[in-house]
Write an enzyme that holds these catalytic residues in place. Structure first.
Site, PDB file in Angstrom:
ATOM      1  N   HIS A 113      37.963  48.191  35.444  1.00 40.85           N
ATOM      2  CA  HIS A 113      37.475  47.864  36.176  1.00 40.85           C
ATOM      3  C   HIS A 113      37.781  48.733  37.191  1.00 40.85           C
ATOM      4  CE1 HIS A 113      34.406  46.151  39.607  1.00 40.85           C
ATOM      5  NE2 HIS A 113      35.185  45.863  40.146  1.00 40.85           N
ATOM      6  N   LYS A 136      33.652  34.130  45.799  1.00 39.97           N
ATOM      7  CA  LYS A 136      32.557  34.374  44.835  1.00 39.97           C
ATOM      8  C   LYS A 136      33.035  33.713  42.925  1.00 39.97           C
ATOM      9  CE  LYS A 136      30.305  39.073  46.330  1.00 39.97           C
ATOM     10  NZ  LYS A 136      30.301  39.663  45.984  1.00 39.97           N
ATOM     11  N   HIS A 163      31.026  50.708  43.887  1.00 39.01           N
ATOM     12  CA  HIS A 163      30.827  49.524  42.380  1.00 39.01           C
ATOM     13  C   HIS A 163      29.304  50.205  41.712  1.00 39.01           C
ATOM     14  CE1 HIS A 163      34.510  47.431  43.638  1.00 39.01           C
ATOM     15  NE2 HIS A 163      34.045  46.415  43.186  1.00 39.01           N
ATOM     16  N   LYS A 179      38.945  42.196  54.353  1.00 40.29           N
ATOM     17  CA  LYS A 179      38.129  41.152  53.316  1.00 40.29           C
ATOM     18  C   LYS A 179      38.254  39.931  53.895  1.00 40.29           C
ATOM     19  CE  LYS A 179      36.826  39.535  49.482  1.00 40.29           C
ATOM     20  NZ  LYS A 179      36.395  39.390  48.021  1.00 40.29           N
ATOM     21  N   ARG A 230      28.970  42.478  53.562  1.00 40.10           N
ATOM     22  CA  ARG A 230      29.642  42.436  52.521  1.00 40.10           C
ATOM     23  C   ARG A 230      29.408  43.350  51.670  1.00 40.10           C
ATOM     24  NH1 ARG A 230      31.611  36.689  50.478  1.00 40.10           N
ATOM     25  NH2 ARG A 230      33.194  37.265  48.313  1.00 40.10           N
ATOM     26  N   HIS A 239      29.752  49.771  37.700  1.00 36.18           N
ATOM     27  CA  HIS A 239      28.974  49.070  37.284  1.00 36.18           C
ATOM     28  C   HIS A 239      28.460  49.750  35.683  1.00 36.18           C
ATOM     29  CE1 HIS A 239      29.560  44.945  39.523  1.00 36.18           C
ATOM     30  NE2 HIS A 239      30.743  45.331  38.954  1.00 36.18           N
ATOM     31  N   GLU A 242      26.782  37.547  51.702  1.00 35.98           N
ATOM     32  CA  GLU A 242      26.456  39.155  51.151  1.00 35.98           C
ATOM     33  C   GLU A 242      25.118  39.045  51.384  1.00 35.98           C
ATOM     34  OE1 GLU A 242      28.516  40.383  47.538  1.00 35.98           O
ATOM     35  OE2 GLU A 242      26.956  42.073  47.794  1.00 35.98           O
ATOM     36  N   GLU A 287      41.028  49.019  43.835  1.00 36.89           N
ATOM     37  CA  GLU A 287      39.891  48.003  44.650  1.00 36.89           C
ATOM     38  C   GLU A 287      41.055  48.619  45.443  1.00 36.89           C
ATOM     39  OE1 GLU A 287      37.434  46.315  44.383  1.00 36.89           O
ATOM     40  OE2 GLU A 287      36.718  45.909  42.646  1.00 36.89           O
TER      41      GLU A 287
END
Ligand code: GLY
Length: 350
Positions: free
Chosen positions: A258, A142, A241, A220, A234, A245, A230, A184
């Protein structure tokens, strides 16, 4: 050396070992038959590790051009990436040449995007230097920049040719940024591995960080191999998130990391899951306790109403429903679509 192979349309390796930075030239040589490389880094990371990597690349026979941008999320915009590609053009890089991303998530996302669009795509190698980038953003292809309308809205899937992870670089990471990455790491335990979650609960993970990074990336790897772009599984990597976000946005992406926002998001969504009976009881309190252990917040000063409002306004959530990631229990996750008009019920607000 620990090694994982990501089997996508072009397989690539992830190498994990202390001291790898010094060997980066010979490792890159195995995958890039280039003459010229653009080494992209930021104003914090380059002074720490840039010369070491440049020297190693030069010793391997490459001509190396260095592009340094001002550290921070504010740089993650299209104009900076355009400047990078113009720099590459000014140095006459060809399609056989390559890009090396040396830095955290912002650097990897931008350098990867520059590599994706320069001459319609040239090869690149990720050398992540933050925990967050090592366990997540450097792997999976990504790449993106932010737009005024939201984060990561303009980008491309462009897989790296190699990911070089040197856990020694984490020694210079502040505890704030270490905790950021831990958000994460905890996420991986939540979505796929109760064993990892228990290890995080019971061990001093600074001592076992190499194994922890390997474990996260193995999770992952498996997900990306099944769903590179995705279209399904995924999305599980987005656990916490959607709320996270929204929280970052309410803070205007300042004064909250984050990982911290994602952590709060994981607690909120698990609590909601418990309330409607799809998540095992006590899941949210176990997550909260683990976040606290790694100095991460477990709640936010904004109200649930405000968080839900920001969630609905997010450009990525403009369809008729939001794809939440839920846990049935620690280590077991699934996608749970909720129509916009039912989101209030999920969070038990009016
Ligand atoms: N960071 C989430 C993903 O790579 O899909």
């Amino acid at each position: 050396m620990k090694k994982l192979t990501v089997r996508v349309h072009d397989d690539y390796n992830i190498l994990i070992e202390r001291g790898l930075l010094e060997k980066s030239g010979e490792l890159v040589k195995e995958v890039l038959a280039a003459k010229k490389l653009t080494l992209i880094s930021d104003s914090n990371v380059y002074p720490l590790y840039g010369e070491k990597v440049k020297k190693s690349l030069e010793q391997a026979g490459y001509e190396v051009f260095v592009y340094i941008f001002s550290a921070g999320e504010v740089s993650k915009k299209a104009s900076v990436v355009m400047d990078m590609v113009e720099y590459m053009a000014s140095k006459n890089l060809t399609r056989r040449d390559g890009v090396i991303a040396l830095g955290g998530g912002v650097c990897g996302d931008m350098a990867g995007f520059a590599a994706a669009i320069y001459l319609r795509g040239i090869k690149f190698v990720q050398i992540p230097t933050s925990l967050l980038a090592q366990v997540d953003s450097s792997v999976g292809g990504k790449t993106a920049v932010d737009l005024p309308q939201g984060k990561n809205l303009c980008g491309a899937f462009h897989q790296p040719s190699l990911v070089i992870i040197d856990p020694d670089v984490l020694d210079t990471l502040s505890s704030h940024f270490f905790s950021d990455g831990m958000g994460e790491v905890i996420k991986y335990g939540c979505i796929k591995s109760s064993e990892l979650f228990q290890t995080l609960e019971s061990c001093d993970i600074r001592k076992n960080i190499d194994e922890i990074i390997y474990h996260c990336l193995d999770i992952k790897r498996e997900i990306v191999e099944k769903d590179e772009k995705e279209q399904g599984e995924r999305a599980l990597l987005n656990f916490g998130h959607t709320c996270g976000h929204a929280i970052e946005k309410l803070w205007n992406f300042e004064n909250i990391s984050h990982g911290e926002a994602v952590g709060i998001g994981m607690v909120l969504i698990s609590r909601a899951g418990e309330q409607i009976g799809i998540t095992e009881k006590n899941t949210s309190s176990r997550i909260a306790a683990l976040l606290k252990k790694y100095n991460l917040s477990t709640s936010d000063c904004h109200s649930t109403e405000e968080i839900v409002g920001a969630m609905k306004a997010d450009k990525k959530n403009t369809g008729s429903e939001i794809q939440f990631v839920m846990l049935s229990s620690i280590g077991n996750s699934f996608i749970y679509p909720v129509k916009h008009d039912k989101i209030k019920n999920l969070f038990a607000i009016n």
